[in-house]
Design a protein around this motif. Structure first.
Motif, PDB file in Angstrom:
ATOM      1  N   ALA A  44       0.835  -1.117   0.202  1.00  0.00           N
ATOM      2  CA  ALA A  44      -0.076   0.117  -0.036  1.00  0.00           C
ATOM      3  C   ALA A  44       1.120   0.945  -0.043  1.00  0.00           C
ATOM      4  CB  ALA A  44      -1.002   0.035   1.294  1.00  0.00           C
ATOM      5  N   GLY A  45       2.265   1.022  -0.163  1.00  0.00           N
ATOM      6  CA  GLY A  45       3.070   2.167  -0.306  1.00  0.00           C
ATOM      7  C   GLY A  45       4.330   1.954   0.281  1.00  0.00           C
ATOM      8  N   ASP A  46       5.601   1.782  -0.277  1.00  0.00           N
ATOM      9  CA  ASP A  46       6.753   1.670   0.474  1.00  0.00           C
ATOM     10  C   ASP A  46       7.717   2.630   0.178  1.00  0.00           C
ATOM     11  OD1 ASP A  46       7.103   0.247  -2.240  1.00  0.00           O
ATOM     12  OD2 ASP A  46       8.802  -0.629  -1.250  1.00  0.00           O
ATOM     13  N   GLY A  47       7.766   3.371   1.002  1.00  0.00           N
ATOM     14  CA  GLY A  47       8.760   4.689   1.051  1.00  0.00           C
ATOM     15  C   GLY A  47       8.905   5.496  -0.301  1.00  0.00           C
ATOM     16  N   ILE A  48       9.822   5.572  -1.096  1.00  0.00           N
ATOM     17  CA  ILE A  48       9.966   5.987  -2.236  1.00  0.00           C
ATOM     18  C   ILE A  48       9.808   5.264  -3.409  1.00  0.00           C
ATOM     19  CG2 ILE A  48      10.956   8.289  -1.359  1.00  0.00           C
ATOM     20  CD1 ILE A  48      13.403   7.327  -2.450  1.00  0.00           C
ATOM     21  N   ASN A  49       9.662   4.004  -3.132  1.00  0.00           N
ATOM     22  CA  ASN A  49       9.678   2.898  -4.297  1.00  0.00           C
ATOM     23  C   ASN A  49       8.426   2.581  -4.886  1.00  0.00           C
ATOM     24  OD1 ASN A  49      10.736   0.754  -5.651  1.00  0.00           O
ATOM     25  ND2 ASN A  49       9.737  -0.770  -4.173  1.00  0.00           N
ATOM     26  N   GLU A  50       7.405   2.084  -4.653  1.00  0.00           N
ATOM     27  CA  GLU A  50       6.098   1.957  -5.395  1.00  0.00           C
ATOM     28  C   GLU A  50       4.799   2.098  -4.504  1.00  0.00           C
ATOM     29  OE1 GLU A  50       5.181  -0.129  -8.492  1.00  0.00           O
ATOM     30  OE2 GLU A  50       7.055  -1.282  -8.939  1.00  0.00           O
ATOM     31  N   HIS A  51       3.753   2.275  -5.311  1.00  0.00           N
ATOM     32  CA  HIS A  51       2.334   2.582  -4.891  1.00  0.00           C
ATOM     33  C   HIS A  51       1.517   1.893  -5.741  1.00  0.00           C
ATOM     34  CE1 HIS A  51      -1.025   3.419  -2.731  1.00  0.00           C
ATOM     35  NE2 HIS A  51      -0.764   4.954  -2.309  1.00  0.00           N
ATOM     36  N   PRO A  52       1.449   0.606  -5.735  1.00  0.00           N
ATOM     37  CA  PRO A  52       1.125  -0.269  -6.998  1.00  0.00           C
ATOM     38  C   PRO A  52      -0.630   0.183  -7.007  1.00  0.00           C
ATOM     39  CG  PRO A  52       1.780  -1.877  -5.358  1.00  0.00           C
ATOM     40  CD  PRO A  52       2.451  -0.559  -5.107  1.00  0.00           C
ATOM     41  N   THR A  53      -1.258   0.115  -5.920  1.00  0.00           N
ATOM     42  CA  THR A  53      -2.706   0.072  -6.082  1.00  0.00           C
ATOM     43  C   THR A  53      -3.050   1.603  -6.546  1.00  0.00           C
ATOM     44  OG1 THR A  53      -2.788   0.448  -3.790  1.00  0.00           O
ATOM     45  CG2 THR A  53      -3.298  -1.748  -4.556  1.00  0.00           C
ATOM     46  N   GLN A  54      -2.381   2.807  -6.239  1.00  0.00           N
ATOM     47  CA  GLN A  54      -2.553   4.034  -6.744  1.00  0.00           C
ATOM     48  C   GLN A  54      -2.191   4.046  -8.467  1.00  0.00           C
ATOM     49  OE1 GLN A  54      -3.343   7.014  -4.864  1.00  0.00           O
ATOM     50  NE2 GLN A  54      -3.777   7.800  -6.766  1.00  0.00           N
ATOM     51  N   ALA A  55      -1.365   3.298  -8.695  1.00  0.00           N
ATOM     52  CA  ALA A  55      -1.062   3.427 -10.151  1.00  0.00           C
ATOM     53  C   ALA A  55      -2.284   2.506 -10.961  1.00  0.00           C
ATOM     54  CB  ALA A  55       0.306   2.736 -10.830  1.00  0.00           C
ATOM     55  N   LEU A  56      -2.858   1.594 -10.065  1.00  0.00           N
ATOM     56  CA  LEU A  56      -3.810   0.858 -10.899  1.00  0.00           C
ATOM     57  C   LEU A  56      -5.319   1.444 -10.823  1.00  0.00           C
ATOM     58  CD1 LEU A  56      -2.946  -2.601  -9.342  1.00  0.00           C
ATOM     59  CD2 LEU A  56      -3.197  -2.066 -11.866  1.00  0.00           C
ATOM     60  N   LEU A  57      -5.532   2.538  -9.761  1.00  0.00           N
ATOM     61  CA  LEU A  57      -6.613   3.290  -9.788  1.00  0.00           C
ATOM     62  C   LEU A  57      -6.446   4.462 -10.647  1.00  0.00           C
ATOM     63  CD1 LEU A  57      -6.805   6.078  -7.813  1.00  0.00           C
ATOM     64  CD2 LEU A  57      -6.375   4.453  -5.999  1.00  0.00           C
ATOM     65  N   ASP A  58      -5.309   5.067 -11.042  1.00  0.00           N
ATOM     66  CA  ASP A  58      -5.108   5.964 -11.748  1.00  0.00           C
ATOM     67  C   ASP A  58      -5.456   5.585 -13.336  1.00  0.00           C
ATOM     68  OD1 ASP A  58      -4.267   7.501  -9.636  1.00  0.00           O
ATOM     69  OD2 ASP A  58      -2.263   7.510 -10.106  1.00  0.00           O
ATOM     70  N   ALA A  59      -4.927   4.268 -13.594  1.00  0.00           N
ATOM     71  CA  ALA A  59      -5.021   3.690 -14.668  1.00  0.00           C
ATOM     72  C   ALA A  59      -6.532   3.444 -14.924  1.00  0.00           C
ATOM     73  CB  ALA A  59      -4.276   2.450 -15.213  1.00  0.00           C
ATOM     74  N   TYR A  60      -7.091   2.893 -14.189  1.00  0.00           N
ATOM     75  CA  TYR A  60      -8.640   2.646 -14.259  1.00  0.00           C
ATOM     76  C   TYR A  60      -9.437   3.892 -14.409  1.00  0.00           C
ATOM     77  CZ  TYR A  60     -13.391   0.855 -12.923  1.00  0.00           C
ATOM     78  OH  TYR A  60     -14.695   0.666 -13.332  1.00  0.00           O
ATOM     79  N   SER A  61      -9.011   5.182 -13.840  1.00  0.00           N
ATOM     80  CA  SER A  61      -9.612   6.325 -14.143  1.00  0.00           C
ATOM     81  C   SER A  61      -9.361   7.013 -15.309  1.00  0.00           C
ATOM     82  CB  SER A  61      -9.134   7.400 -13.033  1.00  0.00           C
ATOM     83  OG  SER A  61      -9.372   6.918 -11.909  1.00  0.00           O
ATOM     84  N   MET A  62      -8.077   6.710 -15.902  1.00  0.00           N
ATOM     85  CA  MET A  62      -7.939   6.942 -17.313  1.00  0.00           C
ATOM     86  C   MET A  62      -8.610   6.282 -18.051  1.00  0.00           C
ATOM     87  SD  MET A  62      -3.880   8.047 -17.185  1.00  0.00           S
ATOM     88  CE  MET A  62      -2.908   7.535 -15.932  1.00  0.00           C
ATOM     89  N   GLN A  63      -8.501   4.891 -17.974  1.00  0.00           N
ATOM     90  CA  GLN A  63      -9.480   4.027 -19.007  1.00  0.00           C
ATOM     91  C   GLN A  63     -10.842   4.362 -19.099  1.00  0.00           C
ATOM     92  OE1 GLN A  63      -8.250  -0.340 -19.711  1.00  0.00           O
ATOM     93  NE2 GLN A  63      -9.985  -0.409 -18.229  1.00  0.00           N
ATOM     94  N   GLU A  64     -11.268   4.650 -17.692  1.00  0.00           N
ATOM     95  CA  GLU A  64     -12.749   5.109 -17.734  1.00  0.00           C
ATOM     96  C   GLU A  64     -13.112   6.597 -18.534  1.00  0.00           C
ATOM     97  OE1 GLU A  64     -15.496   4.653 -14.119  1.00  0.00           O
ATOM     98  OE2 GLU A  64     -14.295   6.473 -13.729  1.00  0.00           O
TER      99      GLU A  64
END
Ligand code: CP
Length: 308
Positions: free
Chosen positions: A129-149
């Motif tokens: 759900a977010g690790d330091g300055i590495n990744e926040h994968p569910t944020q990118a997935l919801l961003d992608a979902y919102s762009m696709q929508e």
């Protein structure tokens, strides 16, 4: 169809097919969330711990809601009030929680790589759900979902990621995802906030002029200046940052084009975004938050049902 991974540690580890599967599954869960009874029995008898070692509003509530909508049992852990504040290690904490028959771990941590470390030592599935300055994968997935929508497709979209790229796990996860899905991506911000890794290893182009970046893109994903992660000043002042890279209505009006404004939150109003843009007609910021629940339902559902 099944995901290719046992955990969701980062977008880096996902295939394009994994991303497509999560996004298409989320469409079904978004339909569930429009019903009067917004609940399905998919994860009945599954117990999930939300382990938050770092502050969160959106992600923590979104995961908890997603779990409840799937009929999972949920427990919430925050550092304050826990024995982590007495010095208990991450691994001891998690092993103690798992011994109480917990099946999955959702985890935010201020140390980059913390969920990857945990994945090597525990049997349960982990969602980062977010690790330091590495990744926040569910944020990118919801961003992608919102762009696709919004656009119907991600392939071919022009996306500008603007702001504090250096400290942003959202930027890195978005770059991995957009490149895998065939979008064009650039970054924009002060040179001191753009790491060479992004440009040299990932091949992302940089635009230092905010107006040119906005003129080029279909979507501006605007990021927060993360002062809490800066040990030393990386630009002169927030006021000067706002003058050089802040987005306001006057700037958008000068473009004479439609544009979609995204932001993962929390917003520094008056720094990277003025309120007339954050709350204006081009903003889909609250749609992103809404979509986060359906996307996280999809992630939890697919990980729980994956063949071991
Ligand atoms: N976008 C995001 O991660 O927000 P929170 O820090 O409030 O969870």
């Amino acid at each position: 169809m099944k995901l290719s991974t046992k955990h969701l540690l980062g977008i880096k580890d996902l295939t394009k097919e994994d991303i497509q599967l999560i996004l298409s599954t989320a469409i079904n869960f978004k339909e569930v969330l429009q019903r009067p009874v917004k609940k399905v029995p998919s994860l009945r008898d599954v117990t999930i711990v939300n382990l938050f070692y770092e502050n969160s509003t959106r992600t923590r509530i979104s995961f908890e809601l997603a779990e409840k909508r799937l009929s999972a049992d949920t427990i919430n852990f925050t550092v304050s009030g826990s024995s982590a504040a007495k010095g208990e290690t991450l691994l001891d904490t998690v092993n103690n929680i798992l011994s109480m028959k917990v099946d999955m771990v959702v985890m935010r941590h201020n140390a980059s790589g913390a969920p990857h470390f945990l994945a090597k030592h525990i049997p349960a599935a982990i969602v980062n759900a977010g690790d330091g300055i590495n990744e926040h994968p569910t944020q990118a997935l919801l961003d992608a979902y919102s762009m696709q929508e919004k656009f119907g497709n991600i392939e071919g979209l022009k996306v500008a990621i603007i702001g504090d790229i250096l400290h942003s796990r959202v930027a890195l996860s978005n770059i991995y995802l957009l490149q895998k899905m065939g979008a064009e991506v650039i970054v924009c911000g002060p040179p001191t906030l753009i790491p060479t890794y992004i440009t040299e290893a990932l091949g992302v182009k940089v635009e230092y002029n905010i107006k040119k970046a906005l003129q080029w893109c279909d979507v501006a994903n605007v990021l927060r200046i993360q002062l809490e992660r800066q040990n030393q000043p990386l630009f002169s002042s927030l006021r000067e940052y706002n003058l050089a890279f802040g987005i306001n209505k006057k700037l958008l009006d000068s473009l004479h084009k439609e544009i979609v404004i995204m932001h993962p939150g929390p917003i520094n109003r008056g720094v990277e975004l003025d309120s007339d843009v954050a709350d204006g007609p081009y903003s889909i910021i609250l749609n992103q938050v809404e979509n986060g629940v359906a996307v996280r339902m999809a992630v939890l559902y697919l990980l729980a049902n994956r063949e071991q």
